[in-house]
Design an enzyme around this catalytic site. Structure first.
Site, PDB file in Angstrom:
ATOM      1  N   ALA A   1      -4.505   7.387  -4.548  1.00 29.87           N
ATOM      2  CA  ALA A   1      -3.471   6.888  -4.695  1.00 29.87           C
ATOM      3  C   ALA A   1      -3.374   5.429  -5.075  1.00 29.87           C
ATOM      4  O   ALA A   1      -3.233   4.646  -3.980  1.00 29.87           O
ATOM      5  CB  ALA A   1      -2.367   7.183  -3.800  1.00 29.87           C
TER       6      ALA A   1
ATOM      7  N   SER B   1       0.778  -1.150   0.045  1.00 35.29           N
ATOM      8  CA  SER B   1      -0.065   0.038   0.003  1.00 35.29           C
ATOM      9  C   SER B   1       0.605   1.183   0.028  1.00 35.29           C
ATOM     10  O   SER B   1       2.127   1.130  -0.256  1.00 35.29           O
ATOM     11  CB  SER B   1      -0.794  -0.071   1.210  1.00 35.29           C
ATOM     12  OG  SER B   1      -1.951   0.892   1.203  1.00 35.29           O
ATOM     13  N   ASN B   2       0.437   2.634   0.118  1.00 37.58           N
ATOM     14  CA  ASN B   2       1.084   3.738   0.323  1.00 37.58           C
ATOM     15  C   ASN B   2       0.484   4.708   1.390  1.00 37.58           C
ATOM     16  O   ASN B   2      -0.538   4.056   1.981  1.00 37.58           O
ATOM     17  CB  ASN B   2       1.126   4.238  -1.000  1.00 37.58           C
ATOM     18  CG  ASN B   2      -0.245   4.641  -1.413  1.00 37.58           C
ATOM     19  OD1 ASN B   2      -0.994   5.378  -0.779  1.00 37.58           O
ATOM     20  ND2 ASN B   2      -0.745   4.146  -2.683  1.00 37.58           N
ATOM     21  N   HIS B   3       1.169   5.708   1.543  1.00 40.31           N
ATOM     22  CA  HIS B   3       0.829   6.525   2.669  1.00 40.31           C
ATOM     23  C   HIS B   3      -0.438   7.365   2.347  1.00 40.31           C
ATOM     24  O   HIS B   3      -0.663   8.263   3.462  1.00 40.31           O
ATOM     25  CB  HIS B   3       2.120   7.426   3.111  1.00 40.31           C
ATOM     26  CG  HIS B   3       3.162   6.621   3.720  1.00 40.31           C
ATOM     27  ND1 HIS B   3       3.144   6.108   4.862  1.00 40.31           N
ATOM     28  CD2 HIS B   3       4.476   6.619   2.996  1.00 40.31           C
ATOM     29  CE1 HIS B   3       4.175   5.467   5.260  1.00 40.31           C
ATOM     30  NE2 HIS B   3       5.017   5.822   4.238  1.00 40.31           N
ATOM     31  N   SER B   4      -1.291   7.265   1.481  1.00 40.55           N
ATOM     32  CA  SER B   4      -2.332   8.232   1.297  1.00 40.55           C
ATOM     33  C   SER B   4      -3.227   8.145   2.479  1.00 40.55           C
ATOM     34  O   SER B   4      -3.498   7.399   2.752  1.00 40.55           O
ATOM     35  CB  SER B   4      -3.121   7.931   0.056  1.00 40.55           C
ATOM     36  OG  SER B   4      -4.291   8.602  -0.353  1.00 40.55           O
TER      37      SER B   4
END
Ligand code: CTP
Length: 362
Positions: free
Chosen positions: A237, A170-173
């Protein structure tokens, strides 16, 4: 505060907490015209919580205390937020009173479902969260209903691509920018659909929200909604890559670290181009760490956007997780506009002004 309210909390407590005068009396020296003055000063009147008794009295035009008298004298918008026991809420007379109040032009924010007082279990009757009430007040106060009749899709947050049943990429959004945009569009009267992946903030309960997990799910939701949409704002994102295979069981700690083979995920904006309604406005974001303007312009072109909102992932106070953002807006004709650092809530308003300008120019 009505007599009922004062049974629960004393006016002095209220005055101390809010730092505002509390009005309780309609009669008595010095109060003679309070109901008229208060009604005249109000931009909006909110009754929260509104008891079954209050809704009944308001629906029938009674004016036997300060609040009901104020309502009769008010020419501003009125929001009633009923909260009561679920059986009282379901009573035919309450329903009739609510409908009657609606027919008089009063807005009703329906009670939420959830645990009720005195061990009565769960049901409709709870007062909605203050945040939701404020959001509704915002919509009532919004002087422009400039997006009324427009269908707006906003995506927000990060997708999660499973590696095995317990892990994901995943990512930090955080979803803050997307949720701010969805709220702002809703306040302007739009019919908003918010499509979220994983977000770190409370979701606005007044907005139709579709929850998704992976890029595939988000892409499907966007594709379905897009056919009827006037505006798509891709603030989410979504992942660019996902594990090519998902292990059916948890990958155990072996001697050697496992190799995870990635495959490209679908690009949601690109894969849904053919589903766009003619004259719809499409907005993308570009999160860059190097060569921002050039990359953003490339995205604008390849994803056929009307404008792209560029932010630098490495700049403090901009991008993931924070409440502020500093962006450059780039339009199709190549114009670049650097905006100053501001809250995501303020930025949402500016971006929607642009969206409206685009829509109106078609
Ligand atoms: N986007 C999308 N589908 C994806 C990834 C991104 O629709 N699978 C959208 C984002 O919501 C954003 C825009 O495309 O509006 C640009 O996203 P960004 O991550 O900056 O760019 P990418 O296209 O993913 O390119 P790169 O990662 O190479 O910078």
């Amino acid at each position: 505060m009505t007599r009922g309210a004062r049974e629960f909390i004393g006016p002095i407590t209220f005055e101390a907490v809010t730092g505002r005068p509390v009005h309780t009396e309609i009669f008595g020296p010095g109060h003679a015209l309070d109901h008229i003055r208060l009604a005249r000063e109000a931009n909006v009147v909110v009754v929260a919580p509104a008891t079954a008794d209050f809704v009944g009295r308001a629906a029938h035009g009674l004016a036997d205390d300060l609040l009901t008298a104020c309502l009769l004298a008010a020419t501003s918008k009125v929001l009633l937020v009923p909260a009561m026991n679920d059986r009282m809420w379901s009573h035919a007379q309450t329903k009739r009173n609510v409908e009657h109040a609606r027919s008089l032009g009063y807005e009703i924010l329906e009670p939420a479902e959830g645990p009720l007082a005195v061990g009565e279990g769960s049901g409709p009757g709870r007062m909605p969260e203050p945040d939701e009430i404020m959001s509704r007040v915002g919509r009532l106060l919004e002087s422009k209903s400039s997006l009324k009749g427009k269908k707006v899709i906003v995506t927000a947050g990060a997708t999660r691509e499973p590696i095995d049943p317990v892990r994901f990429i995943s990512n930090h959004s955080s979803g803050k920018m997307g949720v701010a945009l969805a709220r702002a569009a809703w306040r302007r009267g739009a019919e908003v659909t918010l499509i979220v992946g994983h977000v770190d903030i409370p979701l606005p309960s007044e907005i139709l929200t579709l929850k998704t997990e992976t890029v595939k799910e988000m892409a499907r939701a966007v594709a379905e909604q897009l056919l009827a949409a006037d505006v798509l704002i891709m603030a989410a994102a979504p992942a660019d890559f996902r594990p090519a295979t998902v292990a059916p069981e948890k990958i155990k700690k072996g001697k050697a670290a496992p190799k995870i083979v990635l495959e490209p995920a679908e690009d949601i904006l690109r894969s849904t181009i053919s589903r766009r309604k003619k004259a719809s406005v499409i907005v993308g974001f570009a999160l860059e760490t190097t060569d921002g303007i050039r990359n953003a312009k490339e995205k604008l072109k390849s994803k056929e956007l009307d404008f792209v909102v560029l932010n630098d992932a490495k700049e403090a106070g901009a991008g993931f997780g924070v409440d502020t953002n500093r962006v450059t807006v780039i339009t199709r004709d190549g114009k670049e506009e650097e905006l100053e650092l501001m809250s995501k809530i303020d930025l949402a308003e500016i971006l929607l002004d642009r969206v409206e300008r685009e829509l109106n120019g078609r």
